[in-house]
Design a protein around this motif. Structure first.
Motif, PDB file in Angstrom:
ATOM      1  N   ASN A   1       0.875  -1.251  -0.097  1.00 24.50           N
ATOM      2  CA  ASN A   1       0.072  -0.111   0.204  1.00 24.50           C
ATOM      3  C   ASN A   1       0.926   1.258   0.195  1.00 24.50           C
ATOM      4  O   ASN A   1       1.999   1.338   0.874  1.00 24.50           O
ATOM      5  CB  ASN A   1      -0.798  -0.148   1.213  1.00 24.50           C
ATOM      6  CG  ASN A   1      -1.676   1.288   1.372  1.00 24.50           C
ATOM      7  OD1 ASN A   1      -2.846   1.363   0.575  1.00 24.50           O
ATOM      8  ND2 ASN A   1      -1.539   2.071   2.000  1.00 24.50           N
ATOM      9  N   VAL A   2       0.523   1.963  -0.878  1.00 28.84           N
ATOM     10  CA  VAL A   2       1.089   3.543  -0.846  1.00 28.84           C
ATOM     11  C   VAL A   2      -0.091   4.585  -0.649  1.00 28.84           C
ATOM     12  O   VAL A   2      -0.893   4.620  -1.314  1.00 28.84           O
ATOM     13  CB  VAL A   2       1.864   3.517  -2.326  1.00 28.84           C
ATOM     14  CG1 VAL A   2       2.472   4.976  -2.264  1.00 28.84           C
ATOM     15  CG2 VAL A   2       2.943   2.653  -2.372  1.00 28.84           C
TER      16      VAL A   2
ATOM     17  N   GLY B   1       2.132  18.232   2.850  1.00 27.67           N
ATOM     18  CA  GLY B   1       2.221  16.868   2.344  1.00 27.67           C
ATOM     19  C   GLY B   1       2.468  15.876   3.321  1.00 27.67           C
ATOM     20  O   GLY B   1       3.022  15.904   4.461  1.00 27.67           O
ATOM     21  N   TYR B   2       2.001  14.655   3.210  1.00 24.10           N
ATOM     22  CA  TYR B   2       2.149  13.360   4.026  1.00 24.10           C
ATOM     23  C   TYR B   2       2.221  12.262   2.972  1.00 24.10           C
ATOM     24  O   TYR B   2       1.411  12.113   2.055  1.00 24.10           O
ATOM     25  CB  TYR B   2       0.959  13.307   5.005  1.00 24.10           C
ATOM     26  CG  TYR B   2       1.290  11.926   5.667  1.00 24.10           C
ATOM     27  CD1 TYR B   2       2.111  11.875   6.862  1.00 24.10           C
ATOM     28  CD2 TYR B   2       0.630  10.822   5.287  1.00 24.10           C
ATOM     29  CE1 TYR B   2       2.132  10.747   7.479  1.00 24.10           C
ATOM     30  CE2 TYR B   2       0.564   9.585   5.975  1.00 24.10           C
ATOM     31  CZ  TYR B   2       1.602   9.530   7.235  1.00 24.10           C
ATOM     32  OH  TYR B   2       1.686   8.536   8.027  1.00 24.10           O
ATOM     33  N   GLN B   3       3.084  11.272   3.137  1.00 17.95           N
ATOM     34  CA  GLN B   3       3.343  10.120   2.189  1.00 17.95           C
ATOM     35  C   GLN B   3       3.656   8.898   3.118  1.00 17.95           C
ATOM     36  O   GLN B   3       4.572   9.117   4.295  1.00 17.95           O
ATOM     37  CB  GLN B   3       4.439  10.297   1.228  1.00 17.95           C
ATOM     38  CG  GLN B   3       4.256  11.388   0.268  1.00 17.95           C
ATOM     39  CD  GLN B   3       4.756  12.772   0.864  1.00 17.95           C
ATOM     40  OE1 GLN B   3       5.817  12.919   1.685  1.00 17.95           O
ATOM     41  NE2 GLN B   3       3.846  13.966   0.323  1.00 17.95           N
ATOM     42  N   GLU B   4       3.186   7.762   2.930  1.00 17.62           N
ATOM     43  CA  GLU B   4       3.537   6.553   3.541  1.00 17.62           C
ATOM     44  C   GLU B   4       3.506   5.343   2.670  1.00 17.62           C
ATOM     45  O   GLU B   4       2.724   5.602   1.686  1.00 17.62           O
ATOM     46  CB  GLU B   4       2.846   6.096   4.636  1.00 17.62           C
ATOM     47  CG  GLU B   4       1.296   5.903   4.458  1.00 17.62           C
ATOM     48  CD  GLU B   4       0.508   5.798   5.628  1.00 17.62           C
ATOM     49  OE1 GLU B   4      -0.425   4.970   5.649  1.00 17.62           O
ATOM     50  OE2 GLU B   4       0.914   5.923   6.911  1.00 17.62           O
ATOM     51  N   ALA B   5       4.449   4.333   2.808  1.00 17.84           N
ATOM     52  CA  ALA B   5       4.280   3.147   1.962  1.00 17.84           C
ATOM     53  C   ALA B   5       4.786   2.021   2.989  1.00 17.84           C
ATOM     54  O   ALA B   5       5.626   2.095   3.832  1.00 17.84           O
ATOM     55  CB  ALA B   5       5.519   3.420   0.730  1.00 17.84           C
ATOM     56  N   ASP B   6       4.126   0.964   2.790  1.00 17.79           N
ATOM     57  CA  ASP B   6       4.228  -0.293   3.158  1.00 17.79           C
ATOM     58  C   ASP B   6       5.326  -1.146   2.899  1.00 17.79           C
ATOM     59  O   ASP B   6       5.535  -0.931   1.622  1.00 17.79           O
ATOM     60  CB  ASP B   6       3.059  -0.918   3.409  1.00 17.79           C
ATOM     61  CG  ASP B   6       1.843  -0.533   4.208  1.00 17.79           C
ATOM     62  OD1 ASP B   6       2.068   0.563   4.935  1.00 17.79           O
ATOM     63  OD2 ASP B   6       0.791  -0.795   4.007  1.00 17.79           O
TER      64      ASP B   6
ATOM     65  N   PHE C   1       8.229   3.494   4.447  1.00 19.38           N
ATOM     66  CA  PHE C   1       8.363   5.038   4.135  1.00 19.38           C
ATOM     67  C   PHE C   1       7.341   5.746   4.801  1.00 19.38           C
ATOM     68  O   PHE C   1       6.118   5.603   4.619  1.00 19.38           O
ATOM     69  CB  PHE C   1       8.780   5.148   2.715  1.00 19.38           C
ATOM     70  CG  PHE C   1       8.698   6.702   2.354  1.00 19.38           C
ATOM     71  CD1 PHE C   1      10.147   7.241   2.043  1.00 19.38           C
ATOM     72  CD2 PHE C   1       7.685   7.274   2.108  1.00 19.38           C
ATOM     73  CE1 PHE C   1      10.177   8.455   1.655  1.00 19.38           C
ATOM     74  CE2 PHE C   1       8.008   8.905   1.537  1.00 19.38           C
ATOM     75  CZ  PHE C   1       9.157   9.400   1.710  1.00 19.38           C
ATOM     76  N   GLU C   2       7.912   6.972   5.534  1.00 21.00           N
ATOM     77  CA  GLU C   2       6.827   7.875   5.902  1.00 21.00           C
ATOM     78  C   GLU C   2       7.477   9.383   6.086  1.00 21.00           C
ATOM     79  O   GLU C   2       8.642   9.412   6.368  1.00 21.00           O
ATOM     80  CB  GLU C   2       6.193   7.361   7.480  1.00 21.00           C
ATOM     81  CG  GLU C   2       5.333   8.506   7.884  1.00 21.00           C
ATOM     82  CD  GLU C   2       4.823   8.069   9.408  1.00 21.00           C
ATOM     83  OE1 GLU C   2       3.589   8.230   9.672  1.00 21.00           O
ATOM     84  OE2 GLU C   2       5.582   7.933  10.290  1.00 21.00           O
TER      85      GLU C   2
END
Length: 519
Positions: free
Chosen positions: A196-197, A220-225, A294-295
């Motif tokens: 998931n991204v 902005g906000y980003q996250e990736a599993d 990633f966050e």
């Protein structure tokens, strides 16, 4: 992506040394106008050649410039600037979201394969504070929501920017005079429902004072599993092309393997009663990841204001906090030279005698009462500790302020100062501490070590997976270490450019010049 071989509308600043002074003069020949007439008719923007401070739309770049526009950036739905650059010719793989074993918590660009430290990354033509002491800029800090285009010059840049641009320049150009509200939320998963991204951006901007000024703010906000190798069939097993083994070929396995001084390599048998020829390696693949977790949280703001018809002041500020984790197979004992007393409670007589024979120690009293039997090169994967994890937390800020002056109709000046800092902390868990490993082997009963400092727990190195108890694992691998890397950049830049109002006998355009200094 389109490749623009001759022109770029980017405006890049001159290079850096402790102090750089530059002067350039040029007059465009008449035939250059005819060659570019069609280009000028189709564009209303001023065209500035990347790699020089002389702003003449008729100049021709000697190196190709690749340009990625806002539309393509939006279509790619990248989570970081590094992902946007991957497909550009001349760029080879650097550090990024698909770097696991070897990551340092940053994303970099490598032009022409010459190394990520041999290029310059700019934002609106201004250098950013590097994330490493070797000078690389972390692309995770680029505010993608406001990027209008990216210009990549893969050569011929060192004359303008200094030796650190020997492989080229990457310039991220943000949107100018943005007005309105732009809110975007994107989420993606793989076709198998994992990896998931998520990315969310909110940008708001406005013009003020009858259009004399503009201000914009973007959050902005980003996250990736993480996506583990074990989740895909091709990644479950390592395959050794030399041996043909596909179930794992790491010597550091479970149970323990010993490489002795007599050249033999023996491993504990499945019952842990004796040593037999090495028969089982370790498959480390399933523990690794294709994409690192990633966050990131980031905030970007900039503004400009026309103080008068001839003076414009501008400023830019940005901050980001990024968390990235590298995950690899469990730690272990990787062939360290260790010793063990002959009366260690976990060492049976059969294995003790085999160690003595292999190390040339006479059987009997010399072996049975030896206070330090040599374990020349033991290999044991400490699966009881779980995977090794390196978590990188990076905090970044960068601030720029400057002004532009129209000295005359043909001569302009641009002066700015900038300061930024980056702090990156790496925290390591799941690693075996060698000093504690040796301390835990020095025991003559199963409950206490010979040296009891740090609440030592005797270690069982002679059993199957699971024989290292939580208490033993907590002692040899319960140490958390951290490494901090701090970088800062202060810079002052000034340049005056324009034309002299006269031409050479062989040209129709006025002689143009640029002179400046940068520290």
């Amino acid at each position: 992506m389109k490749t623009q071989k001759f022109f770029s509308r980017a405006r890049l600043n001159a290079g850096v040394a402790p102090v750089v002074l530059g002067l350039a003069l040029i007059s465009a020949p008449a035939y250059a106008q005819d060659a570019q007439a069609a280009e000028e008719e189709t564009s209303s923007d001023e065209i500035v050649v990347t790699g020089t401070l002389i702003q003449n739309p008729n100049l021709v770049s000697s190196s190709p410039i690749a340009v990625v526009g806002a539309e393509e950036i939006s279509l790619r739905q990248g989570n970081s600037a590094e992902q946007i650059l991957r497909d550009i010719p001349g760029i080879v793989a650097g550090l990024g979201s698909n770097t696991n074993n070897g990551t340092n918590g940053t994303a970099t660009v490598d032009l022409r394969g010459l190394g990520s430290q041999r290029n310059i990354v700019l934002l609106d033509g201004v250098r950013l504070v590097p994330s490493q002491t070797t000078g690389q800029v972390d692309l995770n800090n680029i505010p993608l929501a406001l990027v209008d285009r990216v210009d990549v010059l893969t050569g011929g840049a060192s004359t303008s920017y200094g030796a650190d641009a020997v492989s080229g320049v990457v310039n991220f150009i943000t949107k100018r005079d943005f007005a309105g509200l732009d809110a975007q939320i994107t989420e993606g998963i793989s076709e198998q429902g994992d990896s998931n991204v998520l990315r969310a951006d909110l940008t708001i901007g406005a013009n003020f004072d009858d259009g004399r000024g503009n201000a914009v703010l973007s959050v902005g906000y980003q996250e990736a599993d993480a996506l583990f190798f074990a989740k895909r069939a091709p990644g479950i097993f390592t395959i050794n092309s030399n041996t043909g083994r596909s179930a794992g070929d790491s010597l550091t396995s479970v149970p323990t393997t010993f490489s002795f001084s007599d050249g033999s390599t023996l491993q504990l048998d499945p019952t842990s009663t004796s040593l037999i020829p090495q028969y089982q390696g370790f498959n480390f693949n399933p523990f690794n990841v294709y994409t690192t977790p990633f966050e990131r949280f980031n905030i970007f703001a900039k503004a400009n204001y026309d103080v008068s018809d001839t003076v414009n002041v501008y400023t830019r500020a940005m901050f980001s906090k990024t968390t990235i984790a590298g995950i690899i197979a469990p730690s272990g004992v990787f062939g360290d030279t260790l010793t063990i007393p002959a009366n260690n409670p976990f060492l049976n007589a059969t294995i003790r005698n085999q160690i003595c024979v292999a190390e040339g120690i006479a059987l009997g009293a010399a072996c049975d009462t030896n206070p330090a039997l040599p374990l020349n090169a033991p290999y044991r994967r400490t699966v009881e500790l779980g995977p090794r994890t390196s978590t990188y937390v990076t905090q970044f800020f960068d601030y720029t302020a400057g002004f532009k002056v129209n000295i005359t109709d043909n001569i302009k000046a641009d002066v700015y100062g900038s300061y930024g800092e980056t702090s990156r902390i790496e925290t390591r868990t799941g690693y075996v501490a060698r000093s504690r490993l040796q301390q835990a082997l020095n025991a003559n009963n199963p409950n206490t070590c010979t040296v009891t400092t740090n609440s030592c727990v005797p270690l069982n190195l002679f059993g199957p997976a699971g024989s290292i108890t939580p208490a033993q694992a907590g002692f040899i691998g319960g140490v958390t270490s951290s490494i901090q890397n701090d970088s800062s950049l202060a810079q002052v830049h000034g340049v005056v450019s324009g034309d002299m109002g006269f031409t050479s006998p062989w040209a129709s355009e006025a002689v143009a010049f640029a002179v400046g200094a940068e520290y």
